[in-house]
Scaffold this motif. Structure first.
Motif, PDB file in Angstrom:
ATOM      1  N   ALA A  62       0.881  -1.168   0.000  1.00 44.46           N
ATOM      2  CA  ALA A  62       0.000   0.000   0.000  1.00 44.46           C
ATOM      3  C   ALA A  62       0.917   1.215   0.000  1.00 44.46           C
ATOM      4  O   ALA A  62       1.903   1.253   0.738  1.00 44.46           O
ATOM      5  CB  ALA A  62      -0.880   0.008   1.244  1.00 44.46           C
ATOM      6  N   VAL A  63       0.613   2.174  -0.850  1.00 47.22           N
ATOM      7  CA  VAL A  63       1.398   3.408  -0.896  1.00 47.22           C
ATOM      8  C   VAL A  63       0.468   4.563  -0.574  1.00 47.22           C
ATOM      9  O   VAL A  63      -0.497   4.802  -1.301  1.00 47.22           O
ATOM     10  CB  VAL A  63       2.044   3.614  -2.287  1.00 47.22           C
ATOM     11  N   GLY A  64       0.753   5.262   0.520  1.00 47.91           N
ATOM     12  CA  GLY A  64      -0.077   6.403   0.908  1.00 47.91           C
ATOM     13  C   GLY A  64       0.588   7.694   0.466  1.00 47.91           C
ATOM     14  O   GLY A  64       1.732   7.944   0.814  1.00 47.91           O
ATOM     15  N   THR A  65      -0.129   8.475  -0.332  1.00 44.71           N
ATOM     16  CA  THR A  65       0.412   9.780  -0.754  1.00 44.71           C
ATOM     17  C   THR A  65      -0.602  10.839  -0.325  1.00 44.71           C
ATOM     18  O   THR A  65      -1.067  11.631  -1.120  1.00 44.71           O
ATOM     19  CB  THR A  65       0.634   9.829  -2.277  1.00 44.71           C
ATOM     20  N   ILE A  66      -0.910  10.811   0.956  1.00 43.07           N
ATOM     21  CA  ILE A  66      -2.015  11.609   1.493  1.00 43.07           C
ATOM     22  C   ILE A  66      -1.445  12.792   2.267  1.00 43.07           C
ATOM     23  O   ILE A  66      -0.491  12.643   3.019  1.00 43.07           O
ATOM     24  CB  ILE A  66      -2.865  10.753   2.465  1.00 43.07           C
ATOM     25  N   ASP A  67      -2.082  13.960   2.109  1.00 45.86           N
ATOM     26  CA  ASP A  67      -1.624  15.151   2.843  1.00 45.86           C
ATOM     27  C   ASP A  67      -1.982  15.080   4.324  1.00 45.86           C
ATOM     28  O   ASP A  67      -1.230  15.514   5.173  1.00 45.86           O
ATOM     29  CB  ASP A  67      -2.287  16.415   2.263  1.00 45.86           C
ATOM     30  N   ASP A  68      -3.148  14.545   4.603  1.00 40.82           N
ATOM     31  CA  ASP A  68      -3.695  14.593   5.951  1.00 40.82           C
ATOM     32  C   ASP A  68      -3.010  13.568   6.873  1.00 40.82           C
ATOM     33  O   ASP A  68      -3.142  12.361   6.668  1.00 40.82           O
ATOM     34  CB  ASP A  68      -5.200  14.297   5.844  1.00 40.82           C
ATOM     35  N   PRO A  69      -2.278  14.038   7.890  1.00 40.07           N
ATOM     36  CA  PRO A  69      -1.586  13.098   8.791  1.00 40.07           C
ATOM     37  C   PRO A  69      -2.540  12.122   9.479  1.00 40.07           C
ATOM     38  O   PRO A  69      -2.174  10.969   9.733  1.00 40.07           O
ATOM     39  CB  PRO A  69      -0.912  14.007   9.824  1.00 40.07           C
ATOM     40  N   ALA A  70      -3.773  12.556   9.763  1.00 41.69           N
ATOM     41  CA  ALA A  70      -4.732  11.651  10.419  1.00 41.69           C
ATOM     42  C   ALA A  70      -5.080  10.493   9.481  1.00 41.69           C
ATOM     43  O   ALA A  70      -5.223   9.349   9.916  1.00 41.69           O
ATOM     44  CB  ALA A  70      -5.996  12.418  10.813  1.00 41.69           C
ATOM     45  N   TYR A 112       4.316   3.699  11.405  1.00 37.52           N
ATOM     46  CA  TYR A 112       4.315   5.138  11.112  1.00 37.52           C
ATOM     47  C   TYR A 112       4.111   5.989  12.373  1.00 37.52           C
ATOM     48  O   TYR A 112       4.533   7.128  12.427  1.00 37.52           O
ATOM     49  CB  TYR A 112       3.215   5.439  10.086  1.00 37.52           C
ATOM     50  N   GLU A 113       3.475   5.403  13.389  1.00 37.85           N
ATOM     51  CA  GLU A 113       3.188   6.163  14.601  1.00 37.85           C
ATOM     52  C   GLU A 113       4.214   5.940  15.714  1.00 37.85           C
ATOM     53  O   GLU A 113       4.065   6.479  16.807  1.00 37.85           O
ATOM     54  CB  GLU A 113       1.780   5.835  15.100  1.00 37.85           C
ATOM     55  N   CYS A 114       5.233   5.129  15.484  1.00 32.01           N
ATOM     56  CA  CYS A 114       6.278   4.929  16.486  1.00 32.01           C
ATOM     57  C   CYS A 114       7.052   6.236  16.702  1.00 32.01           C
ATOM     58  O   CYS A 114       7.264   6.988  15.756  1.00 32.01           O
ATOM     59  CB  CYS A 114       7.244   3.837  16.033  1.00 32.01           C
ATOM     60  N   ALA A 115       7.481   6.475  17.938  1.00 32.12           N
ATOM     61  CA  ALA A 115       8.150   7.737  18.260  1.00 32.12           C
ATOM     62  C   ALA A 115       9.426   7.921  17.451  1.00 32.12           C
ATOM     63  O   ALA A 115       9.757   9.035  17.046  1.00 32.12           O
ATOM     64  CB  ALA A 115       8.462   7.787  19.748  1.00 32.12           C
ATOM     65  N   ALA A 116      10.125   6.816  17.169  1.00 34.37           N
ATOM     66  CA  ALA A 116      11.375   6.904  16.422  1.00 34.37           C
ATOM     67  C   ALA A 116      11.127   7.564  15.067  1.00 34.37           C
ATOM     68  O   ALA A 116      11.953   8.309  14.557  1.00 34.37           O
ATOM     69  CB  ALA A 116      11.947   5.508  16.211  1.00 34.37           C
ATOM     70  N   ASP A 117       9.946   7.287  14.519  1.00 39.10           N
ATOM     71  CA  ASP A 117       9.600   7.842  13.220  1.00 39.10           C
ATOM     72  C   ASP A 117       9.411   9.357  13.316  1.00 39.10           C
ATOM     73  O   ASP A 117       9.897  10.118  12.494  1.00 39.10           O
ATOM     74  CB  ASP A 117       8.318   7.173  12.724  1.00 39.10           C
ATOM     75  N   ARG A 118       8.734   9.789  14.350  1.00 36.09           N
ATOM     76  CA  ARG A 118       8.505  11.237  14.493  1.00 36.09           C
ATOM     77  C   ARG A 118       9.822  11.980  14.685  1.00 36.09           C
ATOM     78  O   ARG A 118      10.029  13.052  14.147  1.00 36.09           O
ATOM     79  CB  ARG A 118       7.576  11.504  15.688  1.00 36.09           C
ATOM     80  N   ASP A 119      10.758  11.354  15.449  1.00 37.63           N
ATOM     81  CA  ASP A 119      12.050  12.002  15.690  1.00 37.63           C
ATOM     82  C   ASP A 119      12.883  12.082  14.418  1.00 37.63           C
ATOM     83  O   ASP A 119      13.801  12.887  14.328  1.00 37.63           O
ATOM     84  CB  ASP A 119      12.852  11.217  16.740  1.00 37.63           C
ATOM     85  N   ALA A 120      12.561  11.211  13.451  1.00 37.74           N
ATOM     86  CA  ALA A 120      13.405  11.104  12.269  1.00 37.74           C
ATOM     87  C   ALA A 120      13.070  12.138  11.202  1.00 37.74           C
ATOM     88  O   ALA A 120      13.667  12.140  10.144  1.00 37.74           O
ATOM     89  CB  ALA A 120      13.278   9.706  11.674  1.00 37.74           C
ATOM     90  N   VAL A 121      12.103  13.012  11.484  1.00 34.88           N
ATOM     91  CA  VAL A 121      11.728  14.017  10.486  1.00 34.88           C
ATOM     92  C   VAL A 121      12.940  14.892  10.175  1.00 34.88           C
ATOM     93  O   VAL A 121      13.595  15.418  11.066  1.00 34.88           O
ATOM     94  CB  VAL A 121      10.562  14.885  11.009  1.00 34.88           C
ATOM     95  N   ALA A 122      13.252  14.990   8.912  1.00 38.25           N
ATOM     96  CA  ALA A 122      14.443  15.732   8.504  1.00 38.25           C
ATOM     97  C   ALA A 122      14.238  17.229   8.719  1.00 38.25           C
ATOM     98  O   ALA A 122      13.226  17.793   8.338  1.00 38.25           O
ATOM     99  CB  ALA A 122      14.726  15.459   7.037  1.00 38.25           C
ATOM    100  N   MET A 123      15.162  17.847   9.394  1.00 36.53           N
ATOM    101  CA  MET A 123      15.106  19.287   9.614  1.00 36.53           C
ATOM    102  C   MET A 123      16.364  19.897   9.015  1.00 36.53           C
ATOM    103  O   MET A 123      17.418  19.898   9.644  1.00 36.53           O
ATOM    104  CB  MET A 123      15.056  19.598  11.118  1.00 36.53           C
ATOM    105  N   PRO A 124      16.292  20.398   7.795  1.00 38.63           N
ATOM    106  CA  PRO A 124      17.489  20.965   7.191  1.00 38.63           C
ATOM    107  C   PRO A 124      18.010  22.139   8.027  1.00 38.63           C
ATOM    108  O   PRO A 124      17.236  22.992   8.445  1.00 38.63           O
ATOM    109  CB  PRO A 124      17.028  21.432   5.813  1.00 38.63           C
TER     110      PRO A 124
END
Ligand SMILES: [Zn+2]
Length: 299
Positions: A62-70, A112-124
């Motif tokens: 499944a590939v999600g290309t959705i804008d809405d995080p919910a 997708y909801e694991c905390a490690a994932d949220r921390d991994a958001v790239a911040m240039p």
């Protein structure tokens, strides 16, 4: 493919270049996916309704290309239970983001909801903007198109790696900054406190059942402890805070009626079981035949 906007179209285009043409598209808006209709099966409406667990299990990805995080968390929720590989693709400003979760081949895969994932958001740290005298700098719309294009290519590349079994059996978040070209790829590990997957022993057994909540006096007498077992609902229910409820509470509230939820997770003998309220009529004869098919590795 859930979502047929700019990114979805780019993913499909890149998959096509790799020879992957068997794609079904789900989009809320019938007009967004109009251009894809001549080549692909397009389903309109909310994927939460249209892409049932049974249907989802027939796909390799499944590939999600959705804008809405919910909506992304809802797709995550279904793929976790259905044991289907998931890619989430989106953009944040000029950064193309892809999360790859090989649920199909990795039972303790981060979600997708694991905390490690949220921390991994790239911040240039810094953004390099190139302007040449006399020529206009790239317009925001131009950057958006480029970022979507990069996101689509990155998603297709990660999908191919998982399908080839060369993904290293790990969830991964990859990002590329469309302005600077800087890229990052981070392995994601399961979060023991994740609101979605903590305590969930996968793969989850899926049982089709009627959405009918009543406790017969005989059951109440013979095994009253059953009534104190907890079930976790797939949907938030108006007037009921939280998502985990005792069977007794639900039976008292719905009294033989249906809970407004797609499915519920319960623990039976230490094992996670999904009570699937969708597709009962259609799915019943095929349940046994289908179970082994999902256990084969993705091709
Ligand atoms: Zn998780």
């Amino acid at each position: 493919m859930v979502g047929a906007g700019d990114i979805g179209v780019e993913v499909i285009r890149n998959l096509g270049l790799m020879g992957i043409g068997q794609v079904e598209v789900f989009d809320w808006d019938r007009y967004v996916a109009e251009a894809l209709r001549h080549r692909y099966a397009v389903h309109e409406g909310d994927f939460w309704d249209r892409l049932t667990l049974d249907r989802l299990r027939t796909f390799d990805f499944a590939v999600g290309t959705i804008d809405d995080p919910a909506a992304r968390t809802r797709l995550n929720q279904k793929c976790l239970v259905a044991n289907v590989n998931l890619l989430q693709v989106w953009t944040e400003d000029d950064v193309a983001m892809v999360g790859a979760y090989p649920f199909g081949s990795l039972d303790d895969c981060a979600c997708y909801e694991c905390a490690a994932d949220r921390d991994a958001v790239a911040m240039p740290i810094a953004s390099l903007k190139l302007t040449v005298d006399g020529s206009p700098s790239m317009t925001p719309a131009g950057v958006q198109v480029t970022t979507s294009s990069i996101a689509g290519a990155l998603a297709a590349a990660l999908l191919a790696r998982i399908a080839a079994g060369s993904h290293g059996r790990v969830a991964r978040r990859a990002s590329i900054d469309a302005t600077t070209g800087a890229g990052r790829s981070i392995e994601l590990h399961r979060d023991a406190g994740c609101v979605r997957c903590a305590g969930l022993v996968r793969p989850v057994a899926i049982v089709h059942t009627r959405n009918c909540w009543a406790v017969s006096p005989a059951v109440a007498r013979a095994c009253p402890e059953t009534l104190d077992e907890y079930v976790q609902l797939s949907d938030e229910v108006e007037g009921l805070p939280g998502r985990s409820f005792k069977v007794r509470e639900l039976a008292d509230r719905y009294r033989g009626g249906a809970i407004p939820a797609k499915f519920a997770l319960a623990t039976v003998g230490g094992r996670a079981v999904c009570l699937d309220f969708e597709d009962l009529v259609e799915a019943t004869p095929r349940t046994d035949a289908r179970a082994p098919a999902r256990s084969r590795p993705a091709k």
